[in-house]
Design a protein around this motif. Structure first.
Motif, short mmCIF file in Angstrom:
data_model
loop_
_atom_site.label_atom_id
_atom_site.label_comp_id
_atom_site.label_asym_id
_atom_site.label_seq_id
_atom_site.Cartn_x
_atom_site.Cartn_y
_atom_site.Cartn_z
N PHE A 1 84.02 10.86 57.54
CA PHE A 1 83.90 12.31 57.67
C PHE A 1 85.04 12.93 58.47
CE2 PHE A 1 79.09 11.42 57.55
CZ PHE A 1 79.15 11.28 56.18
N MET A 2 85.68 12.14 59.35
CA MET A 2 86.69 12.73 60.24
C MET A 2 88.08 12.14 60.02
SD MET A 2 85.04 13.21 63.99
CE MET A 2 86.13 14.29 64.88
N VAL A 3 88.20 10.81 60.13
CA VAL A 3 89.52 10.19 60.18
C VAL A 3 90.20 10.19 58.81
CG1 VAL A 3 90.80 8.12 60.81
CG2 VAL A 3 88.75 8.75 62.09
N SER B 1 80.83 19.49 63.40
CA SER B 1 80.10 19.41 62.14
C SER B 1 80.20 18.01 61.54
CB SER B 1 80.65 20.44 61.15
OG SER B 1 79.92 20.39 59.96
N ALA B 2 81.39 17.42 61.64
CA ALA B 2 81.58 16.08 61.10
C ALA B 2 80.75 15.06 61.88
CB ALA B 2 83.05 15.69 61.12
N VAL B 3 80.73 15.19 63.21
CA VAL B 3 79.94 14.25 64.01
C VAL B 3 78.45 14.48 63.77
CG1 VAL B 3 79.47 13.38 66.33
CG2 VAL B 3 81.76 14.12 65.74
N ALA B 4 78.06 15.75 63.56
CA ALA B 4 76.66 16.03 63.22
C ALA B 4 76.30 15.34 61.91
CB ALA B 4 76.42 17.53 63.13
N ASP B 5 77.23 15.38 60.94
CA ASP B 5 76.96 14.72 59.65
C ASP B 5 76.82 13.20 59.82
OD1 ASP B 5 76.82 17.01 58.22
OD2 ASP B 5 78.93 17.03 57.66
N ALA B 6 77.51 12.69 60.85
CA ALA B 6 77.30 11.27 61.15
C ALA B 6 75.83 11.02 61.46
CB ALA B 6 78.18 10.83 62.32
N GLY B 7 75.12 12.06 61.94
CA GLY B 7 73.71 11.94 62.29
C GLY B 7 72.85 11.56 61.10
N PRO C 1 77.16 24.34 63.52
CA PRO C 1 76.77 22.92 63.49
C PRO C 1 76.15 22.42 64.79
CG PRO C 1 79.15 23.13 63.68
CD PRO C 1 78.62 24.52 63.47
N VAL C 2 76.34 23.14 65.91
CA VAL C 2 75.91 22.62 67.21
C VAL C 2 74.40 22.35 67.27
CG1 VAL C 2 75.81 23.06 69.69
CG2 VAL C 2 77.87 23.60 68.40
N PRO C 3 73.53 23.31 66.87
CA PRO C 3 72.09 22.98 66.93
C PRO C 3 71.72 21.80 66.03
CG PRO C 3 72.45 25.15 65.95
CD PRO C 3 73.75 24.72 66.50
N TYR C 4 72.37 21.67 64.86
CA TYR C 4 72.11 20.52 63.99
C TYR C 4 72.52 19.23 64.69
CZ TYR C 4 71.45 23.93 60.29
OH TYR C 4 71.00 24.96 59.55
#
Lengths: 360, 255
Positions: A288-290, A43-49, A172-175
């Motif tokens: 978002f992650m670190v 989800s966090a990496v998707a938000d990077a999108g 979050p995967v499809p996003y």
């Protein structure tokens, strides 16, 4: 000389190891949700999108055309509200997500032109102040038009996308894959634009607007296209953002969002598409992650030491600020940059023609 | 005599109380090399700036091929076929030499943003043609070896020539050169004279502002002399050189 390969889609010619590296990076992104089963991470990496799309869009305005825009989050808000208003219980409209993805981009682009028109004569600091004002006005409008926008509560129950009968839901995967596809397409299109008639016109305006107009560049259409195309990326990002979160409110689109996007561009290297990509990705993952993780650690440390001050310390923005300061001190040209700009910023050589102001 | 390609008729430009150019009439024949000379502050650059649309004239008319271009914006003047260089070189510093010339070809290109983003065959064909032409022009001014360098990294003399190549890119009808020999050494000046003649031979009409009298007298078909915004002399180089008003303007009244 090592062997070179020609990449498809107009990405140019690179050495074999570069092509393989690129392939590995794309494969890593494509497989990431399979490798990392932690939904929170995906989800966090998707938000990077969405952040990356914002960085791409602002890079057109600031990086390519050299128009300093400090209120870019306004277009993000406009994109998000456009979708949320027509695809939620707000007006019980429930328009389909996919056409609205384009629709939100178009509405944001329209507002890009609306902002662009009165600011055509402005440059640098003056333009920055006007765009700053625009960035403050837009969330205020959404805050106060509570009849349409839900005011401070925002809009909830935003519709989630459905792809050929497959509902995205809260997974979050499809996003993640939607962002990945949109970001990759954007990268290819932007890379093509950068080395085209319009891309050169943008850069010419950035380098010397007066000389550019004398070479036949129409400053009005060129700048308006930069504002409109830049804003359309924010519209895209806003639409997906609203659909993923299902809830939006005016305070998510404040000045700090604009500044974070701008710092990603500066961090990556002004004007460079690869720089925008890397800067955007790094800042997004950091934020978002670190860094949220750092707060958890300090909290745990404070609990262990029975020290309330440490327990409540939020180091997130302190570390974030420190990283930005250090990068600007040691690599002012950004992570990705050309050699000449590096030379200028490290040795203080003045620019030649671009600095010459005024006409006799 | 045929109608002039570029006709400046009764041109006046006032800035508040200052009259920078006063009732200037100047006709430029197609295929000629004309020079505009005069002491510092005589209004020469103002004339170029009015022609290219930076300033709107207070009075008078400017015609290109018989059609008035007064009131047009700089990019429209460029599209009409008048290109220029600048007294203080104005290149696109952080673009390559080749890209600088390709910017000059804007007005000849037809690719829409959508064409470019999608790299349609039409856009690719045009892009190839434009870059080939830009390379040919770089070869013409002797910069083909530098095509991939940043414009700002070129030495001064090469930057001057790049500015000329950029202005030639759309194959203009008229080329305005604003002090192209400023800062050049004698060898570079001789090369510049040859270059200006070669440009004329390509069918481009040249108008130059220049301070170097040897250069002006050596290549001009016609010389116009300005002093305090007014035309004080005009004609072929020999007659202008002997005109007492010109000598007076440059050297002051004889003792």
């Amino acid at each position: 000389m090592d062997a070179r390969v020609r990449l498809p889609l107009g990405l140019g010619e690179v050495a074999v190891w570069q092509a393989l590296g690129l392939l590995a990076i794309v494969a890593l992104f494509a497989l990431y949700p399979v490798i990392d089963r932690n939904i929170g991470h995906v989800s966090a990496v998707a938000d990077a999108g969405y952040f990356l799309l914002l960085v791409f869009g602002l890079n057109i305005v600031v990086g390519f055309a050299g128009l300093l825009d400090l209120g870019y989050a306004a277009f993000f808000a406009i994109g998000a509200y456009t979708y949320a208003m027509v695809a939620s219980t707000q007006f019980n409209l429930h328009l389909n997500f996919w056409p609205m993805l384009i629709g939100s981009a178009c509405v944001a682009a329209l507002f890009g032109v609306i902002l662009g028109f009165p600011t055509l004569r402005l440059r640098g600091d003056y333009l920055a102040i006007v765009t700053l004002g625009f960035g403050e006005i837009v969330p205020q409008v959404f805050l106060n038009l509570d009849k349409y926008t839900g005011g401070p509560n925002g809009i909830s129950n935003v519709d989630q996308p459905v792809f050929f009968g497959h509902a995205f839901g809260f997974n979050p995967v499809p996003y993640y894959y939607l962002y990945l596809v949109v970001a990759l397409i954007s990268l290819v299109l932007l890379n093509n634009l950068r080395r085209s008639r319009l891309g050169r016109a943008w850069m010419a305006i950035r380098e010397d607007e007066l000389a550019a107009t004398h070479m036949g560049v129409n400053p009005v259409t060129t700048k308006l296209l930069a504002f409109a195309m830049g804003a359309s990326f924010a519209g895209l990002a806003g639409c997906i953002y609203a659909a993923k979160l299902t809830l939006i409110s005016p305070d998510e689109f404040n000045f700090s969002v604009s500044v974070t996007i701008l710092s990603a561009i500066v961090l990556g290297g002004m004007g460079s598409l690869l720089g925008a990509f890397i800067g955007g990705l790094l800042l997004a993952l950091l934020n978002f992650m670190v860094l949220p993780q750092v707060t958890n650690w300090t909290h745990a440390l404070g609990t262990a030491l029975h020290n309330e001050a440490i327990q409540n310390a939020d180091l997130h923005y302190i570390i974030y600020g420190l990283i930005l300061v250090l990068v600007m001190l040691f690599r002012p040209e950004g992570l990705i940059s050309n050699a000449s700009r590096r030379a200028e910023l490290h040795h203080g050589q003045p620019a030649t023609s671009a600095a010459a102001a005024g006409v006799e | 005599m045929s109608a002039p390609l570029l006709a400046i008729e009764g041109l006046t430009k006032r800035f508040g109380g200052l009259t920078a150019v006063k009732e200037l009439t100047m006709h430029v024949e197609a295929g000629s090399i004309s020079s505009l000379i005069g002491p510092n502050g005589a209004g020469k650059s103002t004339v170029f700036n009015v022609i290219t649309g930076i300033y709107v004239p207070t009075a008078g008319d400017i015609k290109l091929g018989g059609a008035s271009i007064v009131g047009r914006k700089p990019h429209q003047v460029a599209a009409a076929g008048i290109m220029r260089t600048f007294q203080n070189i104005r290149l696109f510093a952080f673009m390559t030499v080749l890209e600088n010339v390709m910017v000059g070809e804007q007005t000849r290109m037809h690719a829409t943003p959508l064409d470019s983003a999608l790299r349609t065959p039409r856009a690719q064909r045009e892009e190839r043609a434009v870059s080939e032409r830009a390379l040919e022009l770089l070869d013409f001014v002797g910069l083909s070896a530098q095509s991939e360098q940043w414009a700002r990294n070129l030495p001064y003399g090469m930057q001057r020539r790049l500015e000329i190549a950029r202005a030639l890119a759309p194959n203009p009808r008229v080329l305005l050169l604003d002090e192209p020999a400023a800062g050049a050494n004698p060898v570079e000046k001789r090369e510049l004279m040859a270059l200006v003649r070669a440009i004329r031979d390509r069918g481009v009409t040249v108008v130059l502002i220049e301070h170097d009298m040897k250069l002006v007298m050596g290549i001009s078909d016609r010389v116009t002399v300005l002093d305090y915004g007014e035309k004080i002399s005009e004609g072929d180089p020999q007659s202008v050189r002997r005109d007492p008003r010109v000598i007076e303007a440059y050297l002051g009244k004889g003792a």
